[in-house]
Design a protein around this motif. Structure first.
Motif, PDB file in Angstrom:
ATOM      1  N   ASN A 161       0.774  -1.390   0.166  1.00  0.00           N
ATOM      2  CA  ASN A 161       0.086   0.045   0.156  1.00  0.00           C
ATOM      3  C   ASN A 161       0.941   1.189  -0.011  1.00  0.00           C
ATOM      4  OD1 ASN A 161      -2.674  -1.533   0.293  1.00  0.00           O
ATOM      5  ND2 ASN A 161      -1.698  -1.971   2.426  1.00  0.00           N
ATOM      6  N   LEU A 162       0.818   2.017  -0.759  1.00  0.00           N
ATOM      7  CA  LEU A 162       1.509   3.561  -1.026  1.00  0.00           C
ATOM      8  C   LEU A 162       0.482   4.488  -0.965  1.00  0.00           C
ATOM      9  CD1 LEU A 162       3.735   2.106  -4.062  1.00  0.00           C
ATOM     10  CD2 LEU A 162       4.331   2.428  -1.432  1.00  0.00           C
ATOM     11  N   ALA A 163       0.808   5.652  -0.125  1.00  0.00           N
ATOM     12  CA  ALA A 163       0.188   6.790  -0.289  1.00  0.00           C
ATOM     13  C   ALA A 163       0.674   7.622  -1.425  1.00  0.00           C
ATOM     14  CB  ALA A 163       0.451   7.576   0.978  1.00  0.00           C
ATOM     15  N   ALA A 164      -0.406   8.361  -2.102  1.00  0.00           N
ATOM     16  CA  ALA A 164       0.109   9.281  -3.140  1.00  0.00           C
ATOM     17  C   ALA A 164       1.574  10.053  -2.677  1.00  0.00           C
ATOM     18  CB  ALA A 164      -0.777  10.448  -3.395  1.00  0.00           C
ATOM     19  N   GLY A 165       2.444  10.131  -4.007  1.00  0.00           N
ATOM     20  CA  GLY A 165       3.865  10.253  -3.592  1.00  0.00           C
ATOM     21  C   GLY A 165       5.099   9.412  -2.967  1.00  0.00           C
ATOM     22  N   ASP A 166       4.408   8.582  -2.257  1.00  0.00           N
ATOM     23  CA  ASP A 166       5.305   7.322  -1.696  1.00  0.00           C
ATOM     24  C   ASP A 166       6.211   6.782  -2.891  1.00  0.00           C
ATOM     25  OD1 ASP A 166       4.629   7.935   0.484  1.00  0.00           O
ATOM     26  OD2 ASP A 166       3.732   6.071   1.136  1.00  0.00           O
ATOM     27  N   ALA A 167       7.332   6.459  -2.444  1.00  0.00           N
ATOM     28  CA  ALA A 167       8.018   5.557  -3.689  1.00  0.00           C
ATOM     29  C   ALA A 167       8.902   4.308  -3.178  1.00  0.00           C
ATOM     30  CB  ALA A 167       9.077   6.484  -4.483  1.00  0.00           C
ATOM     31  N   LEU A 168       8.955   3.353  -4.021  1.00  0.00           N
ATOM     32  CA  LEU A 168       9.871   2.273  -3.477  1.00  0.00           C
ATOM     33  C   LEU A 168      11.087   2.648  -4.527  1.00  0.00           C
ATOM     34  CD1 LEU A 168       7.686  -0.667  -3.592  1.00  0.00           C
ATOM     35  CD2 LEU A 168       8.468   0.594  -1.618  1.00  0.00           C
ATOM     36  N   PRO A 169      12.331   2.765  -3.891  1.00  0.00           N
ATOM     37  CA  PRO A 169      13.564   3.121  -4.811  1.00  0.00           C
ATOM     38  C   PRO A 169      14.095   1.912  -5.639  1.00  0.00           C
ATOM     39  CG  PRO A 169      14.194   2.644  -2.643  1.00  0.00           C
ATOM     40  CD  PRO A 169      12.742   2.581  -2.715  1.00  0.00           C
ATOM     41  N   PRO A 170      14.794   2.245  -6.780  1.00  0.00           N
ATOM     42  CA  PRO A 170      15.242   0.916  -7.696  1.00  0.00           C
ATOM     43  C   PRO A 170      15.912  -0.054  -6.870  1.00  0.00           C
ATOM     44  CG  PRO A 170      15.905   2.996  -8.567  1.00  0.00           C
ATOM     45  CD  PRO A 170      15.555   3.424  -7.157  1.00  0.00           C
ATOM     46  N   HIS A 171      15.475  -1.521  -7.311  1.00  0.00           N
ATOM     47  CA  HIS A 171      15.858  -2.385  -6.640  1.00  0.00           C
ATOM     48  C   HIS A 171      15.586  -3.620  -7.537  1.00  0.00           C
ATOM     49  CE1 HIS A 171      11.629  -2.329  -5.624  1.00  0.00           C
ATOM     50  NE2 HIS A 171      11.392  -3.544  -5.577  1.00  0.00           N
ATOM     51  N   GLN A 172      16.075  -4.937  -7.234  1.00  0.00           N
ATOM     52  CA  GLN A 172      16.011  -6.113  -8.197  1.00  0.00           C
ATOM     53  C   GLN A 172      15.515  -7.260  -7.245  1.00  0.00           C
ATOM     54  OE1 GLN A 172      19.316  -6.940 -10.612  1.00  0.00           O
ATOM     55  NE2 GLN A 172      20.681  -5.283  -9.533  1.00  0.00           N
ATOM     56  N   VAL A 173      14.901  -8.132  -7.595  1.00  0.00           N
ATOM     57  CA  VAL A 173      14.569  -9.510  -7.044  1.00  0.00           C
ATOM     58  C   VAL A 173      15.184 -10.727  -7.766  1.00  0.00           C
ATOM     59  CG1 VAL A 173      12.531 -10.781  -6.008  1.00  0.00           C
ATOM     60  CG2 VAL A 173      12.291  -8.114  -6.054  1.00  0.00           C
ATOM     61  N   SER A 174      15.647 -11.663  -6.784  1.00  0.00           N
ATOM     62  CA  SER A 174      16.391 -12.953  -7.683  1.00  0.00           C
ATOM     63  C   SER A 174      15.451 -13.844  -8.094  1.00  0.00           C
ATOM     64  CB  SER A 174      17.046 -13.347  -6.322  1.00  0.00           C
ATOM     65  OG  SER A 174      16.138 -14.126  -5.543  1.00  0.00           O
ATOM     66  N   GLY A 175      14.152 -13.573  -8.295  1.00  0.00           N
ATOM     67  CA  GLY A 175      13.096 -14.498  -8.826  1.00  0.00           C
ATOM     68  C   GLY A 175      12.398 -13.739  -9.854  1.00  0.00           C
ATOM     69  N   PRO A 176      11.929 -14.280 -10.799  1.00  0.00           N
ATOM     70  CA  PRO A 176      10.676 -13.453 -11.809  1.00  0.00           C
ATOM     71  C   PRO A 176       9.547 -13.027 -11.003  1.00  0.00           C
ATOM     72  CG  PRO A 176      10.835 -15.937 -12.267  1.00  0.00           C
ATOM     73  CD  PRO A 176      11.918 -15.650 -11.154  1.00  0.00           C
ATOM     74  N   ILE A 177       8.926 -11.923 -11.218  1.00  0.00           N
ATOM     75  CA  ILE A 177       7.850 -11.328 -10.463  1.00  0.00           C
ATOM     76  C   ILE A 177       6.566 -11.127 -11.149  1.00  0.00           C
ATOM     77  CG2 ILE A 177       9.342 -10.581  -8.769  1.00  0.00           C
ATOM     78  CD1 ILE A 177       8.821  -7.654  -9.667  1.00  0.00           C
ATOM     79  N   THR A 178       5.533 -10.708 -10.850  1.00  0.00           N
ATOM     80  CA  THR A 178       4.202 -10.310 -11.243  1.00  0.00           C
ATOM     81  C   THR A 178       3.975  -8.973 -10.318  1.00  0.00           C
ATOM     82  OG1 THR A 178       2.755 -11.676 -10.432  1.00  0.00           O
ATOM     83  CG2 THR A 178       3.669 -12.521 -12.414  1.00  0.00           C
ATOM     84  N   VAL A 179       3.350  -8.025 -10.934  1.00  0.00           N
ATOM     85  CA  VAL A 179       2.890  -6.938 -10.507  1.00  0.00           C
ATOM     86  C   VAL A 179       1.466  -6.678 -10.825  1.00  0.00           C
ATOM     87  CG1 VAL A 179       3.264  -4.456  -9.647  1.00  0.00           C
ATOM     88  CG2 VAL A 179       5.272  -6.139  -9.818  1.00  0.00           C
ATOM     89  N   GLN A 180       0.682  -6.530 -10.082  1.00  0.00           N
ATOM     90  CA  GLN A 180      -0.756  -6.197 -10.529  1.00  0.00           C
ATOM     91  C   GLN A 180      -1.225  -4.841  -9.560  1.00  0.00           C
ATOM     92  OE1 GLN A 180      -3.928  -9.024  -9.824  1.00  0.00           O
ATOM     93  NE2 GLN A 180      -5.534  -7.605 -10.478  1.00  0.00           N
ATOM     94  N   CYS A 181      -1.640  -3.847 -10.189  1.00  0.00           N
ATOM     95  CA  CYS A 181      -2.213  -2.510  -9.563  1.00  0.00           C
ATOM     96  C   CYS A 181      -3.590  -3.023  -9.349  1.00  0.00           C
ATOM     97  CB  CYS A 181      -2.101  -1.316 -10.488  1.00  0.00           C
ATOM     98  SG  CYS A 181      -2.509   0.037  -9.753  1.00  0.00           S
ATOM     99  N   VAL A 182      -3.944  -3.034  -7.971  1.00  0.00           N
ATOM    100  CA  VAL A 182      -5.385  -3.424  -7.512  1.00  0.00           C
ATOM    101  C   VAL A 182      -6.105  -2.214  -7.297  1.00  0.00           C
ATOM    102  CG1 VAL A 182      -6.116  -4.521  -5.574  1.00  0.00           C
ATOM    103  CG2 VAL A 182      -4.329  -5.475  -6.439  1.00  0.00           C
ATOM    104  N   ARG A 183      -5.347  -0.859  -6.863  1.00  0.00           N
ATOM    105  CA  ARG A 183      -6.306   0.260  -6.662  1.00  0.00           C
ATOM    106  C   ARG A 183      -5.208   1.201  -6.967  1.00  0.00           C
ATOM    107  NH1 ARG A 183      -6.172   3.445  -1.834  1.00  0.00           N
ATOM    108  NH2 ARG A 183      -4.755   1.961  -0.790  1.00  0.00           N
ATOM    109  N   GLY A 184      -5.970   2.317  -7.282  1.00  0.00           N
ATOM    110  CA  GLY A 184      -5.118   3.754  -7.678  1.00  0.00           C
ATOM    111  C   GLY A 184      -4.281   3.796  -8.803  1.00  0.00           C
TER     112      GLY A 184
END
Length: 104
Positions: A35-58
């Motif tokens: 959950n992220l409030a408007a303006g919040d950010a997650l800085p550049p990063h990597q994950v060692s496995g494949p990922i999926t990302v789904q925007c659920v809200r906003g």
């Protein structure tokens, strides 16, 4: 719990103050609601496995190797392992992230 229904639309209000929560974690995968409030950010990063990302809200800006694309509720993407990515919330948002772990 296996078989438990989780309402992702109401997840933020059910867990106030929590930015992220693992919904499932097994040796093979992890599913996280972020959950992220408007303006919040997650800085550049990597994950060692494949990922999926789904925007659920906003809406979010999702950057892959420095190239940004907007995602809104109902949109989904897949990334290969070790791909650099970052997220910025354009408005209050929830995303569902699935990480697949390498099996030995």
């Amino acid at each position: 719990t296996p078989g438990q229904v989780i309402n992702l639309a109401s997840f933020p209000s059910e867990h106030p103050g929590k930015r992220s929560r693992a919904l499932v974690k097994t040796p093979e995968m992890e599913v996280i609601c972020v959950n992220l409030a408007a303006g919040d950010a997650l800085p550049p990063h990597q994950v060692s496995g494949p990922i999926t990302v789904q925007c659920v809200r906003g809406a979010i800006s999702f950057s892959v190797n420095g190239v940004a694309a907007e995602m809104s509720a109902g949109q989904w993407l897949f990334l290969e392992a070790d791909t650099e990515h970052a997220v910025e919330a354009l408005e209050d948002a929830s995303i569902l992230v699935t990480i697949l772990f390498k099996q030995s």
